[in-house]
Design a protein around this motif. Structure first.
Motif, PDB file in Angstrom:
ATOM      1  N   GLU A   1       0.806  -1.072  -0.319  1.00  0.00           N
ATOM      2  CA  GLU A   1       0.053  -0.055   0.016  1.00  0.00           C
ATOM      3  C   GLU A   1       0.915   1.497  -0.185  1.00  0.00           C
ATOM      4  O   GLU A   1       0.333   2.619  -0.451  1.00  0.00           O
ATOM      5  CB  GLU A   1      -1.061  -0.577   1.602  1.00  0.00           C
ATOM      6  CG  GLU A   1      -2.294  -1.211   1.591  1.00  0.00           C
ATOM      7  CD  GLU A   1      -1.807  -2.371   1.806  1.00  0.00           C
ATOM      8  OE1 GLU A   1      -0.474  -2.433   1.718  1.00  0.00           O
ATOM      9  OE2 GLU A   1      -2.801  -3.552   2.074  1.00  0.00           O
ATOM     10  N   GLU A   2       2.098   1.653   0.834  1.00  0.00           N
ATOM     11  CA  GLU A   2       2.382   2.512   1.156  1.00  0.00           C
ATOM     12  C   GLU A   2       3.452   3.301  -0.467  1.00  0.00           C
ATOM     13  O   GLU A   2       4.007   4.085  -0.984  1.00  0.00           O
ATOM     14  CB  GLU A   2       4.037   2.239   1.608  1.00  0.00           C
ATOM     15  CG  GLU A   2       3.901   2.580   3.150  1.00  0.00           C
ATOM     16  CD  GLU A   2       4.650   2.750   4.324  1.00  0.00           C
ATOM     17  OE1 GLU A   2       5.889   2.801   4.245  1.00  0.00           O
ATOM     18  OE2 GLU A   2       4.201   2.172   5.457  1.00  0.00           O
ATOM     19  N   VAL A   3       4.009   2.394  -1.457  1.00  0.00           N
ATOM     20  CA  VAL A   3       4.034   2.202  -3.127  1.00  0.00           C
ATOM     21  C   VAL A   3       3.040   3.385  -3.256  1.00  0.00           C
ATOM     22  O   VAL A   3       3.863   4.460  -3.595  1.00  0.00           O
ATOM     23  CB  VAL A   3       3.578   0.941  -3.691  1.00  0.00           C
ATOM     24  CG1 VAL A   3       4.518   1.894  -5.385  1.00  0.00           C
ATOM     25  CG2 VAL A   3       4.837   0.020  -3.327  1.00  0.00           C
TER      26      VAL A   3
ATOM     27  N   GLN B   1      -6.655   8.169  -8.508  1.00  0.00           N
ATOM     28  CA  GLN B   1      -7.789   7.160  -8.700  1.00  0.00           C
ATOM     29  C   GLN B   1      -6.391   5.792  -8.203  1.00  0.00           C
ATOM     30  O   GLN B   1      -8.333   5.234  -7.996  1.00  0.00           O
ATOM     31  CB  GLN B   1      -7.513   7.248 -10.433  1.00  0.00           C
ATOM     32  CG  GLN B   1      -7.640   8.451 -10.898  1.00  0.00           C
ATOM     33  CD  GLN B   1      -7.522   8.062 -12.306  1.00  0.00           C
ATOM     34  OE1 GLN B   1      -6.540   7.940 -13.508  1.00  0.00           O
ATOM     35  NE2 GLN B   1      -9.036   8.282 -13.383  1.00  0.00           N
ATOM     36  N   LEU B   2      -6.215   5.523  -8.159  1.00  0.00           N
ATOM     37  CA  LEU B   2      -6.084   4.155  -7.663  1.00  0.00           C
ATOM     38  C   LEU B   2      -6.378   3.822  -5.925  1.00  0.00           C
ATOM     39  O   LEU B   2      -7.250   3.267  -5.289  1.00  0.00           O
ATOM     40  CB  LEU B   2      -4.575   2.938  -7.413  1.00  0.00           C
ATOM     41  CG  LEU B   2      -4.220   3.016  -8.838  1.00  0.00           C
ATOM     42  CD1 LEU B   2      -2.663   2.326  -8.869  1.00  0.00           C
ATOM     43  CD2 LEU B   2      -5.004   1.203  -9.056  1.00  0.00           C
ATOM     44  N   ILE B   3      -6.010   4.979  -5.409  1.00  0.00           N
ATOM     45  CA  ILE B   3      -6.179   5.265  -3.901  1.00  0.00           C
ATOM     46  C   ILE B   3      -7.901   5.221  -3.710  1.00  0.00           C
ATOM     47  O   ILE B   3      -8.475   5.256  -2.696  1.00  0.00           O
ATOM     48  CB  ILE B   3      -5.534   6.575  -3.574  1.00  0.00           C
ATOM     49  CG1 ILE B   3      -4.095   5.967  -2.958  1.00  0.00           C
ATOM     50  CG2 ILE B   3      -6.156   6.681  -2.538  1.00  0.00           C
ATOM     51  CD1 ILE B   3      -3.232   7.436  -3.039  1.00  0.00           C
ATOM     52  N   MET B   4      -8.464   6.224  -4.917  1.00  0.00           N
ATOM     53  CA  MET B   4      -9.925   6.212  -4.063  1.00  0.00           C
ATOM     54  C   MET B   4     -10.815   5.214  -4.789  1.00  0.00           C
ATOM     55  O   MET B   4     -11.448   4.389  -4.198  1.00  0.00           O
ATOM     56  CB  MET B   4      -9.345   7.827  -4.806  1.00  0.00           C
ATOM     57  CG  MET B   4      -9.597   9.120  -4.600  1.00  0.00           C
ATOM     58  SD  MET B   4     -10.128   8.955  -2.828  1.00  0.00           S
ATOM     59  CE  MET B   4      -9.059   8.438  -1.764  1.00  0.00           C
TER      60      MET B   4
ATOM     61  N   ALA C   1      -5.923   3.164   4.392  1.00  0.00           N
ATOM     62  CA  ALA C   1      -4.241   3.542   4.362  1.00  0.00           C
ATOM     63  C   ALA C   1      -4.381   5.162   3.524  1.00  0.00           C
ATOM     64  O   ALA C   1      -3.309   5.340   4.894  1.00  0.00           O
ATOM     65  CB  ALA C   1      -3.895   2.765   3.065  1.00  0.00           C
ATOM     66  N   VAL C   2      -4.590   5.439   3.261  1.00  0.00           N
ATOM     67  CA  VAL C   2      -4.435   7.334   3.027  1.00  0.00           C
ATOM     68  C   VAL C   2      -5.191   7.695   3.994  1.00  0.00           C
ATOM     69  O   VAL C   2      -4.441   9.207   4.142  1.00  0.00           O
ATOM     70  CB  VAL C   2      -4.590   7.788   1.504  1.00  0.00           C
ATOM     71  CG1 VAL C   2      -6.675   7.485   1.575  1.00  0.00           C
ATOM     72  CG2 VAL C   2      -4.098   8.663   0.931  1.00  0.00           C
ATOM     73  N   LEU C   3      -5.968   7.094   4.219  1.00  0.00           N
ATOM     74  CA  LEU C   3      -6.635   8.092   5.786  1.00  0.00           C
ATOM     75  C   LEU C   3      -6.279   8.495   7.406  1.00  0.00           C
ATOM     76  O   LEU C   3      -5.411   8.999   7.696  1.00  0.00           O
ATOM     77  CB  LEU C   3      -8.442   7.607   6.446  1.00  0.00           C
ATOM     78  CG  LEU C   3      -9.323   7.781   4.804  1.00  0.00           C
ATOM     79  CD1 LEU C   3     -10.548   7.033   5.571  1.00  0.00           C
ATOM     80  CD2 LEU C   3      -9.339   9.139   5.132  1.00  0.00           C
TER      81      LEU C   3
END
Length: 214
Positions: free
Chosen positions: A78-80, A131-134, A142-144
């Motif tokens: 995820e961190e990538v 776009q991928l994150i959303m 993970a982004v939260l």
């Protein structure tokens, strides 16, 4: 992990910051280059095979590094997509903001300066990452977590400038509001990829500065 035009003073400060940013050392430049290369290869694999089907081993092999080297830069797959190297630049840009600006104006000017300095390639990568994150639930979660850490960083920056404590409710509220604007811009950008992310942040932070009029 990731990220505003204001009144004229802030816009003028953005122009001065560009030349004021410290030049990263060799180690930092090498690290940033390696991370960017791994992210580029990972995005290509995600595009080709899908996020879920792509493994860390595939990313490492494509980037011509070992899995252990991969984990030196990213603790999870995820961190990538979540991790970047912009926090030190944001802090430096914030500290260079003119003293007459309010904390919110200083944050806004610092964020805008970072967006202005991004290359077309960096912007394209950011768009694809966003776009991928959303779209992927675990990435959005993970982004939260990453945005929470960024909120704490902004609270530290603002507290230092305002002569208050980072856990002051007013300081945290301002930092949280900035993160809220960033997240809403990310959502809009994912749904409207032809939009300009810098302009979205600019508009959102301008509305925040104006008291969120509707």
């Amino acid at each position: 992990m990731s990220s505003n035009s204001k009144s004229n003073p802030a816009i003028q400060s953005v122009q001065s910051i560009r030349s004021a940013k410290p030049t990263p050392g060799l180690r930092e430049r090498k690290k940033a280059k390696t991370m960017a290369a791994v992210q580029m290869h990972a995005l290509r694999l995600f595009r080709e095979f899908g996020y879920q089907a792509t493994t860390v081993e595939q990313i490492a092999e494509t980037a011509e590094i070992s899995p252990s080297t991969f984990f030196r830069y990213f603790s999870t797959k995820e961190e990538v997509l979540i991790t970047d190297n912009y926090d030190p630049l944001l802090i430096a840009a914030f500290e260079e903001q003119p003293s007459h600006l309010s904390p919110l104006q200083a944050v806004k000017g610092a964020i805008l300066s970072g967006m202005t300095d991004m290359s077309a390639e960096e912007l394209a990568t950011m768009r694809e990452r966003n776009q991928l994150i959303m779209m992927v639930p675990e990435l959005r979660a993970a982004v939260l977590n990453n945005l929470t850490q960024t909120m704490e960083m902004i609270a530290e920056m603002v507290a230092k400038r305002a002569g208050r404590k980072p856990d002051d409710l007013a300081v945290r509220t301002l930092a949280g509001a900035v993160i809220g604007v960033n997240f809403s811009a990310m959502l809009y950008y994912a749904e409207n990829p032809d939009a300009d992310f810098s302009s979205l942040l600019d508009e959102g932070l301008s509305q925040l500065e104006a008291g969120l009029p509707l």
